[in-house]
Enzyme design. Structure first.
Site, PDB file in Angstrom:
ATOM      1  N   LYS A 168      -4.304  -8.370  -9.778  1.00 37.43           N
ATOM      2  CA  LYS A 168      -5.297  -8.835  -8.806  1.00 37.43           C
ATOM      3  C   LYS A 168      -6.521  -7.899  -8.839  1.00 37.43           C
ATOM      4  CE  LYS A 168      -6.274  -8.077  -4.130  1.00 37.43           C
ATOM      5  NZ  LYS A 168      -6.814  -8.059  -3.020  1.00 37.43           N
ATOM      6  N   LYS A 179       0.837  -1.205   0.000  1.00 35.44           N
ATOM      7  CA  LYS A 179       0.000   0.000   0.000  1.00 35.44           C
ATOM      8  C   LYS A 179       0.873   1.257   0.000  1.00 35.44           C
ATOM      9  CE  LYS A 179      -4.133  -2.104   1.926  1.00 35.44           C
ATOM     10  NZ  LYS A 179      -4.787  -2.518   3.178  1.00 35.44           N
ATOM     11  N   LYS A 188     -10.648  -3.322  -5.272  1.00 37.38           N
ATOM     12  CA  LYS A 188     -11.378  -2.049  -5.263  1.00 37.38           C
ATOM     13  C   LYS A 188     -10.417  -0.896  -5.504  1.00 37.38           C
ATOM     14  CE  LYS A 188     -14.019  -3.805  -1.527  1.00 37.38           C
ATOM     15  NZ  LYS A 188     -13.348  -4.054  -0.242  1.00 37.38           N
TER      16      LYS A 188
HETATM   17  P1  ADP Z   1      -9.981  -5.250  -2.151  1.00 35.05           P
HETATM   18  O1  ADP Z   1      -8.585  -5.620  -2.531  1.00 35.05           O
HETATM   19  O2  ADP Z   1     -10.867  -5.182  -3.334  1.00 35.05           O
HETATM   20  O3  ADP Z   1     -10.031  -3.992  -1.295  1.00 35.05           O
HETATM   21  P2  ADP Z   1     -10.447  -6.601   0.301  1.00 35.05           P
HETATM   22  O4  ADP Z   1      -9.012  -6.430   0.683  1.00 35.05           O
HETATM   23  O5  ADP Z   1     -11.479  -5.778   0.998  1.00 35.05           O
HETATM   24  O6  ADP Z   1     -10.556  -6.397  -1.265  1.00 35.05           O
HETATM   25  O7  ADP Z   1     -10.803  -8.135   0.413  1.00 35.05           O
HETATM   26  C1  ADP Z   1     -11.970  -8.710   0.999  1.00 35.05           C
HETATM   27  C2  ADP Z   1     -11.884 -10.215   0.895  1.00 35.05           C
HETATM   28  O8  ADP Z   1     -11.933 -10.606  -0.485  1.00 35.05           O
HETATM   29  C3  ADP Z   1     -10.583 -10.791   1.445  1.00 35.05           C
HETATM   30  O9  ADP Z   1     -10.829 -12.049   2.021  1.00 35.05           O
HETATM   31  C4  ADP Z   1      -9.722 -10.911   0.229  1.00 35.05           C
HETATM   32  O10 ADP Z   1      -8.716 -11.873   0.383  1.00 35.05           O
HETATM   33  C5  ADP Z   1     -10.751 -11.317  -0.836  1.00 35.05           C
HETATM   34  N1  ADP Z   1     -10.320 -10.846  -2.151  1.00 35.05           N
HETATM   35  C6  ADP Z   1     -10.197  -9.570  -2.566  1.00 35.05           C
HETATM   36  N2  ADP Z   1      -9.764  -9.495  -3.834  1.00 35.05           N
HETATM   37  C7  ADP Z   1      -9.590 -10.773  -4.243  1.00 35.05           C
HETATM   38  C8  ADP Z   1      -9.148 -11.379  -5.464  1.00 35.05           C
HETATM   39  N3  ADP Z   1      -8.820 -10.644  -6.514  1.00 35.05           N
HETATM   40  N4  ADP Z   1      -9.080 -12.714  -5.515  1.00 35.05           N
HETATM   41  C9  ADP Z   1      -9.433 -13.471  -4.444  1.00 35.05           C
HETATM   42  N5  ADP Z   1      -9.848 -12.978  -3.275  1.00 35.05           N
HETATM   43  C10 ADP Z   1      -9.941 -11.646  -3.159  1.00 35.05           C
END
Ligand code: ADP
Ligand code: TRP
Length: 324
Positions: A192, A113, A195
């Site tokens: 990946k 980050k 959001k």
């Molecule tokens: P983001 O990266 O979109 O902010 P979060 O960190 O809030 O997502 O992740 C919420 C949940 O969804 C976590 O358990 C995370 O590991 C899973 N997750 C987020 N993005 C992915 C992805 N691209 N593939 C698999 N799991 C994901």
């Protein structure tokens, strides 16, 4: 046989996407049958990236609607908003005092980050301690997360071990659970899906926008007649998530045979995604028109969660010597 306690949370920091769905939400909904399930909306964690109160308030409700529409049943699950149980912040402070700096300095998520331009502040650095408090406060055994969160669950485990070593057996040691088949869902650009990268396909996206998003998936510039490797295609990786085995094999054959038009497969993918979420979409709309129900679910969930949290925090307060 007593059911295992399973816990996970998700940040209300923007619209949820199919990476969240396959990485975490779907497992959680499935778990409510076989486990003692705890699911929460990580509102305090979202403060590391959202500083607009109005937006956070509305994102919390959107996530609640998403989960309930996808089938989370508040009669079978404890479902609440993290900040409705403020004991978690007390435990965070207590755990901070058994958490070495090195443990946090090694966290990839923090380093990534900062590398991506987020200004490092204490909240971002201490994020894994708050996450450990979430997990340990409820004595969780299993934590289903996407691969990117595995290290944070390991940090929670290390903190629990350290605390137990100093004060005696207090916390259950949690284990991360990652579905290896779908460890990281790619976004429309191949990174990946996240959001924060503007590359998501939202679960509850309007049809037109969904179609546009899918049609915008990045492809290589190989000519139509060329044989293509499905393993290198973002379209194929996403298609596999929604299709059955036979459909996936057929698509792999079409890639390998040559003559495949990316535009056509994207349309097929769009239709699969749209069909998959259609029944949930309907349910979500109905619920949005009855938002008082959602507030009620969250209030009841917080009450149940708080009861469990109080028992743990009481024990911890006694052990560390601040309860007299
Ligand atoms: P983001 O990266 O979109 O902010 P979060 O960190 O809030 O997502 O992740 C919420 C949940 O969804 C976590 O358990 C995370 O590991 C899973 N997750 C987020 N993005 C992915 C992805 N691209 N593939 C698999 N799991 C994901
Ligand atoms: N950090 C997690 C994420 O971004 C969300 C989260 C907060 C969480 N606390 C948790 C996940 C406890 C599992 C357990 O996805």
């Amino acid at each position: 046989m007593t059911k295992k306690r399973v816990l996970s949370g998700i940040q209300p920091s923007g619209a949820l996407h199919i990476g969240n769905y396959f990485g975490m939400m779907r497992q959680m909904v499935a778990y409510q049958k076989s486990s003692d399930l705890y699911c929460f909306i990580a509102s305090y964690h979202a403060l590391t990236s959202v500083s607009d109160g109005g937006r956070l308030r509305s994102d919390i409700m959107e996530v609640a609607l998403d989960f309930l529409a996808l089938g989370l049943d508040p009669d079978k699950t404890i479902f609440w908003v993290q900040s409705d149980v403020p004991e978690v912040t007390e435990l965070t402070w207590i755990l901070s005092n058994v958490t070495g700096m090195g443990l946090l300095e090694r966290c990839h998520s923090y380093k990534d980050k900062v590398a991506k331009g987020l200004t490092p502040n204490h909240g971002l650095f201490a994020y894994p301690v708050l996450m450990a408090a979430d997990i340990l406060l409820y004595q969780s055994q299993i934590v289903p997360v996407g691969k990117d969160q595995k290290q944070h669950v390991e940090v929670a485990r290390d903190i629990a071990l350290r605390f137990n070593h100093i004060y005696g057996e207090t916390f259950v040691l949690p284990e991360p659970e990652i579905n290896d088949d779908i460890a990281v869902i790619p976004g429309v650009d191949g990174q990946k899906m996240s959001k924060s990268y503007n590359n998501t396909i939202e679960i509850f996206c309007a049809e037109k926008a969904l179609r546009k998003r899918v049609m915008g998936i990045v492809t290589d510039s190989a000519p139509v007649e060329a044989k293509k490797d499905p393993a290198k295609s973002i379209i194929y990786a996403l298609y596999k998530l929604f299709a059955d085995e036979k459909q996936s094999e057929e698509l792999a054959d079409r890639f390998l045979a040559g003559g495949l038009k990316y535009g056509e497969v994207k349309k097929e993918l769009y239709e699969l995604i749209s069909e998959h979420f259609a029944p949930y979409k309907k349910r979500r709309e109905d619920m949005k028109n009855n938002i008082d129900y959602v507030y009620e679910v969250l209030a009841k969930g917080a009450e149940k969660a708080r009861e469990k949290a109080s028992a743990t925090i009481d024990k911890v307060r006694r052990e560390i010597g601040i309860k007299y």
